[in-house]
Design a protein around this motif. Sequence first.
Motif, mmCIF file in Angstrom:
data_model
loop_
_atom_site.group_PDB
_atom_site.id
_atom_site.type_symbol
_atom_site.label_atom_id
_atom_site.label_comp_id
_atom_site.label_asym_id
_atom_site.label_seq_id
_atom_site.Cartn_x
_atom_site.Cartn_y
_atom_site.Cartn_z
ATOM 1 N N GLY A 7 0.815 -1.209 0.000
ATOM 2 C CA GLY A 7 0.000 0.000 0.000
ATOM 3 C C GLY A 7 0.844 1.252 0.000
ATOM 4 N N ALA A 8 2.016 1.179 -0.627
ATOM 5 C CA ALA A 8 3.005 2.253 -0.544
ATOM 6 C C ALA A 8 2.614 3.508 -1.312
ATOM 7 C CB ALA A 8 4.362 1.749 -1.046
ATOM 8 N N THR A 9 1.592 3.441 -2.169
ATOM 9 C CA THR A 9 1.176 4.631 -2.895
ATOM 10 C C THR A 9 0.018 5.355 -2.217
ATOM 11 O OG1 THR A 9 -0.292 3.325 -4.323
ATOM 12 C CG2 THR A 9 1.951 3.731 -5.115
ATOM 13 N N GLY A 10 -0.446 4.819 -1.082
ATOM 14 C CA GLY A 10 -1.517 5.468 -0.343
ATOM 15 C C GLY A 10 -0.989 6.484 0.664
ATOM 16 N N GLY A 11 -1.909 7.126 1.379
ATOM 17 C CA GLY A 11 -1.520 8.174 2.312
ATOM 18 C C GLY A 11 -0.660 7.682 3.449
ATOM 19 N N VAL A 12 -1.099 6.611 4.113
ATOM 20 C CA VAL A 12 -0.306 6.055 5.215
ATOM 21 C C VAL A 12 0.907 5.309 4.681
ATOM 22 C CG1 VAL A 12 -0.304 4.430 7.138
ATOM 23 C CG2 VAL A 12 -2.282 5.907 6.776
ATOM 24 N N GLY A 13 0.711 4.498 3.645
ATOM 25 C CA GLY A 13 1.819 3.715 3.103
ATOM 26 C C GLY A 13 2.955 4.566 2.594
ATOM 27 N N GLY A 14 2.618 5.651 1.898
ATOM 28 C CA GLY A 14 3.664 6.549 1.415
ATOM 29 C C GLY A 14 4.445 7.176 2.553
ATOM 30 N N GLU A 15 3.757 7.492 3.647
ATOM 31 C CA GLU A 15 4.439 8.052 4.818
ATOM 32 C C GLU A 15 5.325 7.014 5.492
ATOM 33 O OE1 GLU A 15 5.006 10.878 6.434
ATOM 34 O OE2 GLU A 15 4.154 11.886 4.702
ATOM 35 N N ILE A 16 4.880 5.771 5.526
ATOM 36 C CA ILE A 16 5.731 4.715 6.090
ATOM 37 C C ILE A 16 7.037 4.639 5.308
ATOM 38 C CG2 ILE A 16 5.992 2.240 6.493
ATOM 39 C CD1 ILE A 16 2.958 2.096 6.914
ATOM 40 N N ARG A 156 -4.910 0.402 15.095
ATOM 41 C CA ARG A 156 -6.295 0.827 14.927
ATOM 42 C C ARG A 156 -6.464 2.327 15.169
ATOM 43 N NH1 ARG A 156 -8.191 -3.952 18.944
ATOM 44 N NH2 ARG A 156 -8.209 -5.725 17.484
ATOM 45 N N PRO A 157 -6.257 3.146 14.156
ATOM 46 C CA PRO A 157 -6.466 4.591 14.311
ATOM 47 C C PRO A 157 -7.941 4.956 14.150
ATOM 48 C CG PRO A 157 -5.721 4.138 12.109
ATOM 49 C CD PRO A 157 -5.734 2.810 12.821
ATOM 50 N N PRO A 158 -8.342 6.132 14.661
ATOM 51 C CA PRO A 158 -9.683 6.659 14.380
ATOM 52 C C PRO A 158 -9.684 7.396 13.036
ATOM 53 C CG PRO A 158 -8.545 8.109 15.896
ATOM 54 C CD PRO A 158 -7.591 6.989 15.573
ATOM 55 N N ARG A 159 -10.495 8.427 12.925
ATOM 56 C CA ARG A 159 -10.581 9.178 11.676
ATOM 57 C C ARG A 159 -9.221 9.760 11.303
ATOM 58 N NH1 ARG A 159 -14.566 14.393 10.608
ATOM 59 N NH2 ARG A 159 -13.889 14.827 8.467
ATOM 60 N N LEU A 160 -8.830 9.562 10.038
ATOM 61 C CA LEU A 160 -7.505 9.979 9.584
ATOM 62 C C LEU A 160 -7.524 11.397 9.036
ATOM 63 C CD1 LEU A 160 -6.375 6.688 7.817
ATOM 64 C CD2 LEU A 160 -5.795 7.480 10.109
ATOM 65 N N GLN A 161 -6.410 12.094 9.254
ATOM 66 C CA GLN A 161 -6.260 13.464 8.787
ATOM 67 C C GLN A 161 -4.956 13.604 8.005
ATOM 68 O OE1 GLN A 161 -6.287 15.278 12.744
ATOM 69 N NE2 GLN A 161 -8.283 16.175 12.315
ATOM 70 N N GLY A 180 -10.465 9.321 21.647
ATOM 71 C CA GLY A 180 -9.503 9.349 20.546
ATOM 72 C C GLY A 180 -10.233 9.505 19.233
ATOM 73 N N ARG A 181 -10.340 10.721 18.754
ATOM 74 C CA ARG A 181 -11.200 11.006 17.608
ATOM 75 C C ARG A 181 -10.458 11.144 16.289
ATOM 76 N NH1 ARG A 181 -14.264 15.620 21.212
ATOM 77 N NH2 ARG A 181 -15.313 14.173 22.637
ATOM 78 N N PHE A 182 -9.187 11.526 16.337
ATOM 79 C CA PHE A 182 -8.451 11.804 15.105
ATOM 80 C C PHE A 182 -7.011 11.315 15.222
ATOM 81 C CE2 PHE A 182 -11.557 15.226 15.691
ATOM 82 C CZ PHE A 182 -12.291 15.100 14.525
ATOM 83 N N LEU A 183 -6.392 11.123 14.064
ATOM 84 C CA LEU A 183 -4.950 10.872 13.999
ATOM 85 C C LEU A 183 -4.477 11.170 12.584
ATOM 86 C CD1 LEU A 183 -2.582 9.873 15.803
ATOM 87 C CD2 LEU A 183 -2.874 7.641 14.734
ATOM 88 N N ALA A 184 -3.368 11.868 12.458
ATOM 89 C CA ALA A 184 -2.799 12.159 11.143
ATOM 90 C C ALA A 184 -2.192 10.899 10.544
ATOM 91 C CB ALA A 184 -1.738 13.246 11.252
ATOM 92 N N ARG A 185 -2.269 10.801 9.231
ATOM 93 C CA ARG A 185 -1.660 9.661 8.552
ATOM 94 C C ARG A 185 -0.154 9.599 8.828
ATOM 95 N NH1 ARG A 185 -6.013 11.280 5.511
ATOM 96 N NH2 ARG A 185 -7.323 9.577 4.705
#
Length: 210
Positions: A7-16, A156-161, A180-185
């Motif tokens: 998933g490296a082209t997605g928001g979280v994957g690219g950040e990883i 398990r994050p909540p809504r992503l930002q 815990g309502r939000f977490l940045a990618r």
Amino acid sequence: MNLTVFGATGGVGGEIVRQALSAGHRVTAVVRDPARLEVTGARLEVFRADLTDPEALRPAVAGRDAVLSALGSRNRKADGVTARMTRTILAAMEAEGVRRLLVVSAAPVGPEPEGDGLLDRTARRIVSAALKDVYDDLREMEAELARSSTDWTAVRPPRLQNKPLTGAYRTVVGGTPVKGRFLARTDVAHAMLAMADDPGTVKQGVGVAY
């Protein structure tokens, strides 16, 4: 560490991928379309593959210290896609004897946090109902993890930002942070990399939130 990222082209994957390279790790990014990968680096290997054949994925995971997956459905009708893709990754890892796997799940898949107020409980139930197929898919993915021989962690994050990295978030092993309502990618990626060599998170769901 020598890491593989799905998933490296997605928001979280690219950040990883980006954060792992910055930390000095070697990274194999598994992608279907290399043109969509925005990260570059001397320690980056791009591995093109679809996620239907475990045999085709074995070279991408062989000899790695950890595998991190940010795969997920892009629509509300998940149709079990995340569980199917994770099953393929697990088969490739087990064939190669690679044990450490971290995946992105979601807060509603975990237990309700003790002490949440009525507003948070109500919002959680509304979101869970609206995204029922997505969360059912993630629950099946986590069931696949539990049946496997891998040393897995479901983050398990909540809504992503889409916000800058803070490194300041709460984690609850086996539970969910209260309110815990939000977490940045960016911070999801940071948390996953921090957990990659943390034995306390093995075979656990971990709630992460601000």
